[in-house]
Motif scaffolding. Structure first.
Motif, PDB file in Angstrom:
ATOM      1  N   HIS A  93      26.228 -83.686  -8.561  1.00  9.41           N
ATOM      2  CA  HIS A  93      27.561 -83.489  -8.087  1.00  9.41           C
ATOM      3  C   HIS A  93      27.663 -81.914  -8.203  1.00  9.41           C
ATOM      4  O   HIS A  93      28.391 -81.469  -7.440  1.00  9.41           O
ATOM      5  CB  HIS A  93      28.738 -83.991  -8.624  1.00  9.41           C
ATOM      6  N   PHE A  94      26.188 -81.150  -8.611  1.00  8.15           N
ATOM      7  CA  PHE A  94      26.764 -79.061  -8.785  1.00  8.15           C
ATOM      8  C   PHE A  94      26.053 -78.645  -7.421  1.00  8.15           C
ATOM      9  O   PHE A  94      25.413 -77.694  -8.143  1.00  8.15           O
ATOM     10  CB  PHE A  94      26.470 -79.161 -10.518  1.00  8.15           C
ATOM     11  N   GLU A  95      25.177 -79.406  -7.388  1.00  8.08           N
ATOM     12  CA  GLU A  95      23.872 -78.720  -6.595  1.00  8.08           C
ATOM     13  C   GLU A  95      24.371 -78.871  -5.356  1.00  8.08           C
ATOM     14  O   GLU A  95      23.663 -77.776  -4.133  1.00  8.08           O
ATOM     15  CB  GLU A  95      22.472 -79.499  -6.905  1.00  8.08           C
ATOM     16  N   GLU A  96      25.197 -79.195  -4.529  1.00 12.03           N
ATOM     17  CA  GLU A  96      24.586 -79.237  -2.706  1.00 12.03           C
ATOM     18  C   GLU A  96      26.701 -79.976  -2.418  1.00 12.03           C
ATOM     19  O   GLU A  96      27.372 -80.184  -3.462  1.00 12.03           O
ATOM     20  CB  GLU A  96      24.660 -80.541  -2.385  1.00 12.03           C
ATOM     21  N   ASP A  97      27.278 -79.640  -1.380  1.00 13.42           N
ATOM     22  CA  ASP A  97      28.798 -79.788  -1.157  1.00 13.42           C
ATOM     23  C   ASP A  97      28.779 -81.476  -1.335  1.00 13.42           C
ATOM     24  O   ASP A  97      27.663 -82.213  -0.426  1.00 13.42           O
ATOM     25  CB  ASP A  97      28.960 -79.632   0.309  1.00 13.42           C
ATOM     26  N   ILE A  98      29.517 -81.352  -1.765  1.00 15.64           N
ATOM     27  CA  ILE A  98      29.712 -83.016  -1.951  1.00 15.64           C
ATOM     28  C   ILE A  98      30.655 -83.418  -1.134  1.00 15.64           C
ATOM     29  O   ILE A  98      32.138 -83.543  -1.085  1.00 15.64           O
ATOM     30  CB  ILE A  98      30.763 -82.768  -3.435  1.00 15.64           C
ATOM     31  N   LYS A  99      30.412 -85.204  -0.561  1.00 17.66           N
ATOM     32  CA  LYS A  99      31.367 -85.700   0.168  1.00 17.66           C
ATOM     33  C   LYS A  99      31.142 -87.328  -0.265  1.00 17.66           C
ATOM     34  O   LYS A  99      31.739 -87.888   0.499  1.00 17.66           O
ATOM     35  CB  LYS A  99      30.581 -85.209   1.126  1.00 17.66           C
ATOM     36  N   THR A 122      38.225 -86.004  -6.305  1.00 14.48           N
ATOM     37  CA  THR A 122      36.744 -85.965  -6.893  1.00 14.48           C
ATOM     38  C   THR A 122      35.956 -84.720  -6.111  1.00 14.48           C
ATOM     39  O   THR A 122      35.469 -83.565  -6.669  1.00 14.48           O
ATOM     40  CB  THR A 122      36.534 -87.175  -6.821  1.00 14.48           C
ATOM     41  N   ASN A 123      36.290 -84.980  -5.033  1.00 15.65           N
ATOM     42  CA  ASN A 123      35.002 -83.952  -4.345  1.00 15.65           C
ATOM     43  C   ASN A 123      36.052 -83.013  -3.868  1.00 15.65           C
ATOM     44  O   ASN A 123      35.450 -81.186  -4.119  1.00 15.65           O
ATOM     45  CB  ASN A 123      35.138 -84.806  -2.639  1.00 15.65           C
ATOM     46  N   GLY A 124      36.945 -82.127  -3.952  1.00 11.02           N
ATOM     47  CA  GLY A 124      37.961 -81.149  -3.498  1.00 11.02           C
ATOM     48  C   GLY A 124      38.423 -80.453  -4.846  1.00 11.02           C
ATOM     49  O   GLY A 124      37.498 -79.585  -4.561  1.00 11.02           O
ATOM     50  N   LEU A 125      37.929 -81.174  -5.987  1.00  5.56           N
ATOM     51  CA  LEU A 125      38.146 -81.102  -7.234  1.00  5.56           C
ATOM     52  C   LEU A 125      36.424 -80.399  -7.732  1.00  5.56           C
ATOM     53  O   LEU A 125      36.300 -78.998  -7.897  1.00  5.56           O
ATOM     54  CB  LEU A 125      38.123 -82.135  -8.746  1.00  5.56           C
ATOM     55  N   ILE A 126      35.840 -80.933  -7.357  1.00  2.00           N
ATOM     56  CA  ILE A 126      34.383 -80.503  -6.795  1.00  2.00           C
ATOM     57  C   ILE A 126      33.352 -78.835  -6.374  1.00  2.00           C
ATOM     58  O   ILE A 126      32.851 -78.587  -7.451  1.00  2.00           O
ATOM     59  CB  ILE A 126      32.597 -81.272  -7.300  1.00  2.00           C
ATOM     60  N   ASN A 127      34.227 -79.511  -5.273  1.00  2.00           N
ATOM     61  CA  ASN A 127      33.971 -78.013  -4.513  1.00  2.00           C
ATOM     62  C   ASN A 127      34.371 -77.393  -5.051  1.00  2.00           C
ATOM     63  O   ASN A 127      33.889 -75.637  -4.576  1.00  2.00           O
ATOM     64  CB  ASN A 127      33.948 -78.504  -3.240  1.00  2.00           C
ATOM     65  N   PHE A 128      35.823 -76.728  -5.394  1.00  4.00           N
ATOM     66  CA  PHE A 128      36.384 -76.063  -5.788  1.00  4.00           C
ATOM     67  C   PHE A 128      36.003 -75.240  -7.099  1.00  4.00           C
ATOM     68  O   PHE A 128      35.365 -74.649  -7.172  1.00  4.00           O
ATOM     69  CB  PHE A 128      38.015 -76.292  -5.618  1.00  4.00           C
ATOM     70  N   TYR A 129      35.665 -75.926  -7.548  1.00 10.09           N
ATOM     71  CA  TYR A 129      34.582 -74.878  -9.090  1.00 10.09           C
ATOM     72  C   TYR A 129      33.955 -74.983  -8.352  1.00 10.09           C
ATOM     73  O   TYR A 129      33.133 -73.396  -9.623  1.00 10.09           O
ATOM     74  CB  TYR A 129      34.544 -76.148 -10.216  1.00 10.09           C
ATOM     75  N   LYS A 130      32.840 -75.384  -7.681  1.00 10.57           N
ATOM     76  CA  LYS A 130      31.328 -74.733  -7.397  1.00 10.57           C
ATOM     77  C   LYS A 130      31.342 -73.640  -6.586  1.00 10.57           C
ATOM     78  O   LYS A 130      30.261 -72.908  -6.214  1.00 10.57           O
ATOM     79  CB  LYS A 130      31.004 -75.960  -6.002  1.00 10.57           C
ATOM     80  N   LEU A 131      32.893 -73.229  -6.146  1.00  6.44           N
ATOM     81  CA  LEU A 131      32.765 -71.867  -4.945  1.00  6.44           C
ATOM     82  C   LEU A 131      32.807 -70.799  -6.001  1.00  6.44           C
ATOM     83  O   LEU A 131      32.114 -69.745  -5.560  1.00  6.44           O
ATOM     84  CB  LEU A 131      34.138 -72.103  -4.432  1.00  6.44           C
ATOM     85  N   PHE A 132      33.141 -71.185  -7.283  1.00  9.21           N
ATOM     86  CA  PHE A 132      32.734 -69.466  -8.025  1.00  9.21           C
ATOM     87  C   PHE A 132      32.357 -69.295  -9.294  1.00  9.21           C
ATOM     88  O   PHE A 132      32.210 -69.537 -10.680  1.00  9.21           O
ATOM     89  CB  PHE A 132      34.317 -69.814  -9.034  1.00  9.21           C
ATOM     90  N   ASN A 133      31.155 -70.929  -8.985  1.00  2.00           N
ATOM     91  CA  ASN A 133      30.026 -71.306  -9.821  1.00  2.00           C
ATOM     92  C   ASN A 133      28.287 -71.679  -9.735  1.00  2.00           C
ATOM     93  O   ASN A 133      28.633 -72.110  -8.442  1.00  2.00           O
ATOM     94  CB  ASN A 133      30.293 -72.611 -11.319  1.00  2.00           C
TER      95      ASN A 133
END
Length: 535
Positions: free
Chosen positions: A512-518, A524-535
């Motif tokens: 789940h850390f390689e592309e936009d998660i849906k 869960t999608n929102g938290l992962i995508n927020f994390y990926k904004l800064f990593n």
């Protein structure tokens, strides 16, 4: 081991009726009625530990009915099954052998006596390693004495040794012991900033040698060591700086641990019950092997008490029954553990894992959903710190919270002035909780200062915090939790609930850390995508 729903027993129904009567009784009334209440409701263990359960909302009939519940649910048979090595860990098809780790070949316990050969050989290796490292015979790759021991492990591979070492700080030798458990990188950095690699030895403790947090820390520490010590032979470097404790010897070897540096861990010993086993190597390194043996002997003495004492004078049994009395009839939800010893500050956290990981179950041994209470929520802090935080709720709040107060008569670090004040608080708090400040129908005129009392507690008074007495105390709680599990018809020695979060974490990590998660729920999608904004 029979599978009996406790709520269907005759004793349970009698206890329900008895509870209706006891609701109207106060601890104050019970003491006035029985001038010998302390004598009648306390147990002296070897003149080393006093267990006082007199400040509970119970009478002789309560104990009689609770003992009958233990009999109806076949507790005595279950005790024999554990000590004789029957496979009472049914869901994992294993015996439960943490008790066996405290015995030797002359023991009358266990049908399979060959297990003691394995236990003896493990103890011999613990002794050999302890003596070599403490004496300075074990040298680092750069021929330096070892000054720092870093235990890399989590759960029972961390909490048990940590709690014991801190509790027995008065027995510590010259080695510095650190514990690396959290996969949060800040803990690793905090430790490596305090130590020199050429003076450090790392113990990797993992039963399966697959635990994500432990292996991640192990690999990072190995990289740190390689970066900071010039070497010509990697295998020699690792063999001088790493020891493994595991049941999966091949996995440890594959990750670079020398076979000679692996101490086996029996698969039948669960993590939260494992400090008596090879997982206890850091304890032996901290306080010496002879004191480690005294710790085992103290636990063995409590085992003998538990195995041989009648139910009505059996400390772990009585404590388990009182806990069930409160959680299932008074509907209390929590229990507080309050050690009046700063050295024992990790005891509440340790007992939290021991109790809640063992008995936090909602399916019974028959495979049915449970509609009664199993594990209470365990929490606590050291006294007198707690007196200036959560004790306000204990004295004047709306919840009944049974408490265990623990203290020692003789301190390991002595100041008569300090210790007299500490013990005065230890005793005073149990008295205040039980009796409040309402006496003879007269009380504090300011209504906001009223303490109604009738708050239950056990007092556990050790003569002194020694390896022997601490071993007895911890075994005391182990057996309490075992008896609770037997009566409540649950399997106490597995922890399948722990696995679910690990499985999902691995899925998220791997996918789940390689592309936009849906494809998860929106949170869960929102938290992962927020994390990926800064990593």
């Amino acid at each position: 081991m029979k599978n009996i729903n406790p709520t269907k027993t005759k004793s349970w129904q009698i206890l329900k009726n008895h509870f209706v009567k006891m609701q109207k009784v106060t601890i104050n009334h019970l003491f006035k009625k029985n001038k010998n209440r302390f004598v009648n409701f306390s147990i002296n263990f070897k003149n080393e530990i006093i267990f006082d359960y007199s400040k509970n909302i119970i009478d002789k009939k309560t104990i009689y009915n609770l003992i009958n519940l233990a009999k109806e649910t076949n507790c005595i048979e279950a005790i024999y099954d554990m000590f004789y090595g029957e496979k009472i860990n049914v869901t994992e098809k294993r015996a439960v052998l943490h008790v066996a780790a405290r015995y030797n070949k002359t023991s009358f316990f266990l049908k399979n006596k060959s297990i003691y050969n394995n236990i003896d050989s493990i103890l011999e290796k613990i002794e050999y390693l302890s003596n070599n490292i403490i004496s300075g015979k074990w040298k680092s790759y750069t021929n330096k004495k070892i000054k720092n021991i870093i235990n890399i492990g989590i759960g029972g591979s961390n909490l048990g040794p940590l709690m014991i070492i801190e509790s027995l700080r008065a027995y510590k030798n010259n080695l510095n012991i650190y514990f690396l458990s959290n996969v949060d990188y800040s803990q690793l950095i905090n430790i490596t900033q305090k130590i020199k690699p050429e003076e450090s030895l790392f113990i990797v403790s993992s039963k399966t040698f697959t635990t994500q947090e432990t292996l991640t820390n192990f690999i990072s520490i190995k990289e740190w060591l390689i970066k900071n010590i010039a070497f010509t032979n990697l295998n020699d470097l690792l063999s001088q700086h790493f020891i493994a404790i595991t049941n999966n010897i091949n996995a440890a070897i594959q990750l670079g641990i020398s076979k000679n540096n692996i101490v086996p861990l029996l698969s039948e010993i669960g993590g939260r019950f494992s400090l008596w086993s090879s997982i206890g190597l850091p304890i032996s390194l901290s306080i010496g092997f002879n004191n480690f043996k005294r710790l085992l002997e103290g636990a063995m003495e409590m085992d003998n008490h538990f195995f041989t004492s009648p139910l009505n004078s059996n400390i772990p049994v009585i404590m388990a029954l009182i806990s069930i009395w409160y959680s299932n009839f008074w509907k209390t939800e929590t229990e507080a553990v309050i050690p009046y010893s700063n050295d024992m500050r990790f005891l509440p956290q340790y007992l939290q894992q021991l109790n809640m990981e063992s008995n936090g179950k909602s399916i019974d041994r028959n495979g049915n959903k449970i509609f009664y209470e199993t594990s209470p929520i365990i929490w606590g802090d050291v006294g007198t710190n707690g007196q200036h935080s959560f004790f306000q709720m204990l004295h004047q709040g709306t919840k009944i919270i049974p408490c265990d107060f623990i203290a020692s008569v003789i301190p390991n670090f002595f100041s008569q002035n300090h210790h007299n004040k500490l013990i005065s608080n230890f005793i005073a708090q149990t008295q205040a909780l039980a009796f409040g400040n309402i006496k003879n129908n007269t009380h504090e005129k300011n209504i906001y200062k009223l303490c109604f009392g009738n708050n239950p507690s056990n007092s556990i008074f050790l003569r002194k915090i020694t390896p022997n007495n601490l071993g007895s105390l911890i075994a005391f709680y182990e057996h309490k939790i075992f008896i609770q599990g037997i009566i409540l018809n649950i399997f106490s020695f597995d922890q399948w609930g722990v696995e679910l979060g690990k499985q999902i974490a691995n899925i998220i990590l791997n996918n789940h850390f390689e592309e936009d998660i849906k494809n998860n729920d929106s949170s869960t999608n929102g938290l992962i995508n927020f994390y990926k904004l800064f990593n």
